[in-house]
Design an enzyme around this catalytic site. Structure first.
Site, mmCIF file in Angstrom:
data_model
loop_
_atom_site.group_PDB
_atom_site.id
_atom_site.type_symbol
_atom_site.label_atom_id
_atom_site.label_comp_id
_atom_site.label_asym_id
_atom_site.label_seq_id
_atom_site.Cartn_x
_atom_site.Cartn_y
_atom_site.Cartn_z
ATOM 1 N N HIS A 9 0.805 -1.226 0.000
ATOM 2 C CA HIS A 9 0.000 0.000 0.000
ATOM 3 C C HIS A 9 0.835 1.272 0.000
ATOM 4 O O HIS A 9 0.296 2.363 -0.162
ATOM 5 C CB HIS A 9 -1.038 -0.048 1.117
ATOM 6 C CG HIS A 9 -2.013 -1.159 0.853
ATOM 7 N ND1 HIS A 9 -2.704 -1.261 -0.329
ATOM 8 C CD2 HIS A 9 -2.355 -2.260 1.574
ATOM 9 C CE1 HIS A 9 -3.447 -2.355 -0.324
ATOM 10 N NE2 HIS A 9 -3.244 -2.983 0.825
ATOM 11 N N HIS A 42 2.853 -8.250 -2.931
ATOM 12 C CA HIS A 42 1.895 -9.028 -3.728
ATOM 13 C C HIS A 42 1.853 -8.434 -5.127
ATOM 14 O O HIS A 42 1.407 -7.296 -5.301
ATOM 15 C CB HIS A 42 0.520 -8.943 -3.053
ATOM 16 C CG HIS A 42 -0.543 -9.756 -3.721
ATOM 17 N ND1 HIS A 42 -1.806 -9.891 -3.199
ATOM 18 C CD2 HIS A 42 -0.552 -10.493 -4.860
ATOM 19 C CE1 HIS A 42 -2.546 -10.660 -3.979
ATOM 20 N NE2 HIS A 42 -1.800 -11.026 -5.012
ATOM 21 N N ARG A 44 -0.031 -8.390 -8.292
ATOM 22 C CA ARG A 44 -1.343 -8.823 -8.772
ATOM 23 C C ARG A 44 -1.380 -8.768 -10.286
ATOM 24 O O ARG A 44 -0.625 -8.014 -10.909
ATOM 25 C CB ARG A 44 -2.438 -7.920 -8.204
ATOM 26 C CG ARG A 44 -2.569 -7.978 -6.695
ATOM 27 C CD ARG A 44 -3.736 -7.115 -6.240
ATOM 28 N NE ARG A 44 -4.995 -7.750 -6.552
ATOM 29 C CZ ARG A 44 -5.765 -8.397 -5.675
ATOM 30 N NH1 ARG A 44 -5.405 -8.464 -4.412
ATOM 31 N NH2 ARG A 44 -6.891 -8.956 -6.045
ATOM 32 N N ARG A 48 -2.114 -3.367 -9.613
ATOM 33 C CA ARG A 48 -2.717 -2.175 -9.001
ATOM 34 C C ARG A 48 -1.806 -1.518 -7.961
ATOM 35 O O ARG A 48 -1.942 -0.351 -7.668
ATOM 36 C CB ARG A 48 -4.082 -2.496 -8.404
ATOM 37 C CG ARG A 48 -4.018 -3.402 -7.188
ATOM 38 C CD ARG A 48 -5.366 -3.559 -6.567
ATOM 39 N NE ARG A 48 -6.239 -4.427 -7.352
ATOM 40 C CZ ARG A 48 -7.274 -5.094 -6.833
ATOM 41 N NH1 ARG A 48 -7.571 -4.962 -5.555
ATOM 42 N NH2 ARG A 48 -8.005 -5.885 -7.562
ATOM 43 N N GLU A 71 4.056 -12.638 -2.905
ATOM 44 C CA GLU A 71 2.715 -13.240 -2.996
ATOM 45 C C GLU A 71 2.226 -13.143 -4.426
ATOM 46 O O GLU A 71 2.417 -12.109 -5.081
ATOM 47 C CB GLU A 71 1.731 -12.478 -2.104
ATOM 48 C CG GLU A 71 2.048 -12.521 -0.648
ATOM 49 C CD GLU A 71 1.085 -11.646 0.138
ATOM 50 O OE1 GLU A 71 0.222 -10.982 -0.450
ATOM 51 O OE2 GLU A 71 1.224 -11.625 1.354
ATOM 52 N N THR A 102 -7.330 -9.686 -0.944
ATOM 53 C CA THR A 102 -7.426 -11.140 -1.063
ATOM 54 C C THR A 102 -8.515 -11.662 -0.132
ATOM 55 O O THR A 102 -8.353 -11.668 1.087
ATOM 56 C CB THR A 102 -6.072 -11.788 -0.702
ATOM 57 O OG1 THR A 102 -5.043 -11.053 -1.356
ATOM 58 C CG2 THR A 102 -6.029 -13.237 -1.138
ATOM 59 N N GLU A 152 0.057 -20.234 5.289
ATOM 60 C CA GLU A 152 -0.269 -18.967 5.943
ATOM 61 C C GLU A 152 -1.772 -18.964 6.187
ATOM 62 O O GLU A 152 -2.559 -19.068 5.242
ATOM 63 C CB GLU A 152 0.142 -17.772 5.069
ATOM 64 C CG GLU A 152 -0.213 -16.453 5.749
ATOM 65 C CD GLU A 152 0.284 -15.223 4.994
ATOM 66 O OE1 GLU A 152 1.189 -15.355 4.156
ATOM 67 O OE2 GLU A 152 -0.264 -14.138 5.255
ATOM 68 N N HIS A 187 -3.429 -11.097 7.323
ATOM 69 C CA HIS A 187 -4.585 -10.402 6.742
ATOM 70 C C HIS A 187 -5.414 -9.712 7.818
ATOM 71 O O HIS A 187 -5.922 -10.355 8.726
ATOM 72 C CB HIS A 187 -5.496 -11.306 5.903
ATOM 73 C CG HIS A 187 -6.146 -10.510 4.804
ATOM 74 N ND1 HIS A 187 -7.256 -9.737 5.008
ATOM 75 C CD2 HIS A 187 -5.795 -10.320 3.516
ATOM 76 C CE1 HIS A 187 -7.576 -9.125 3.888
ATOM 77 N NE2 HIS A 187 -6.697 -9.449 2.961
HETATM 78 N N1 PXP Z 1 -0.862 -12.216 3.714
HETATM 79 C C1 PXP Z 1 -1.410 -12.411 2.493
HETATM 80 C C2 PXP Z 1 -1.260 -13.762 1.872
HETATM 81 C C3 PXP Z 1 -2.064 -11.375 1.815
HETATM 82 O O1 PXP Z 1 -2.606 -11.608 0.595
HETATM 83 C C4 PXP Z 1 -2.137 -10.111 2.408
HETATM 84 C C5 PXP Z 1 -2.776 -8.968 1.680
HETATM 85 O O2 PXP Z 1 -2.114 -8.761 0.483
HETATM 86 C C6 PXP Z 1 -1.540 -9.937 3.670
HETATM 87 C C7 PXP Z 1 -0.935 -11.014 4.307
HETATM 88 C C8 PXP Z 1 -1.531 -8.623 4.369
HETATM 89 O O3 PXP Z 1 -2.816 -8.245 4.737
HETATM 90 P P1 PXP Z 1 -3.059 -6.813 5.353
HETATM 91 O O4 PXP Z 1 -2.651 -5.809 4.312
HETATM 92 O O5 PXP Z 1 -4.525 -6.791 5.635
HETATM 93 O O6 PXP Z 1 -2.218 -6.697 6.591
#
Ligand code: PXP
Length: 238
Positions: A9, A42, A44, A48, A71, A102, A152, A187
């Protein structure tokens, strides 16, 4: 106990204006200086947030210095990127173009033939593979049967305070550990909900992004990383 900061982000903010700043690689450097054990990103399908160039620069920055967890969806395009980039770990995640983030974990049992082909390509290149799954015993057992080293556990429902979810995570972690799997979680985790999760001793890694980047707006990403590490320590000590 390892903390990997997901810097997606930072790239989301950069891409909102098409500028070069803020740079996710600079953010990664600051997270590591503050004590994070690794960096997660990640890539994608729609690019994005993290872009191909970010992946290459993260690899150059982290090589030999800290763990790089990439990821991605289990697709031919993504697996080829992983084999070119050689991150330390690839976490395979489900991906739908229209989702905001996700949502849910991989359906490992149902997609075992396709997953095992991608798994063989990644393992053949010497890359450790983790599967992002719901805390569901069927998914845990299917992941083990597929031959991955790590799972995970998706903590999204826990973060939404769904009743009984901490127990589901505890049981999935216990069974996964018994099968010899390394247990990560991630997450929706925040400094508020991490301490209770840390009561599950089998969890040895957290991947956290959104809340750390959000806290960074107010305190800087180094301090936000330190605050998350402190929340983890508090939970483990309790
Ligand atoms: N783990 C995985 C596999 C994810 O896909 C994500 C989000 O991209 C995260 C962890 C991190 O999640 P958050 O941004 O909500 O902390």
């Amino acid at each position: 106990m390892r903390l990997h900061i997901n810097i997606d982000h930072v790239a989301t903010l950069r891409n909102a204006r098409g500028t070069k700043y803020p740079d996710p690689v600079a953010a990664a450097r600051m997270c590591l200086a503050a004590g994070a054990h690794g960096i997660t990103a990640h890539i994608r399908e729609d690019r994005r947030h993290i872009k191909d160039d970010d992946v290459a620069r993260l690899k150059a920055e982290l090589a030999g210095a800290a763990l790089f967890n990439l990821e991605m969806a289990a697709t031919d395009e993504m697996v080829a990127i992983a084999r070119r980039t050689m991150p330390d770990v690839v976490t395979l995640v489900p991906e739908r173009r229209e989702e905001r983030t996700t949502e849910g974990g991989l359906e490992v049992a149902r997609s075992a033939p396709a997953l095992s082909r991608h798994l063989a390509l990644l393992k053949g290149a010497g890359i450790k593979v983790s599967l992002f799954i719901a805390p569901d015993l069927e998914q845990v057992r299917a992941s083990h049967a597929l031959g991955v080293e790590q799972i995970e556990l998706h903590t999204g429902e826990y973060a939404h305070e769904k009743a009984g979810e901490l127990d589901r995570l505890r049981e999935a972690a216990r069974v996964g550990h018994e099968l010899g799997l390394e247990i990560a979680a991630g997450h929706g985790l925040t400094t508020e909900n991490v301490p209770a999760l840390m009561a599950i001793p089998e969890i040895v890694e957290l991947n956290i992004g959104h809340a750390v980047v959000a806290d960074a707006v107010f305190m800087g990403i180094g301090e936000a990383t330190k605050a998350m590490l402190a929340a983890m320590k508090k939970g483990r000590a309790a």
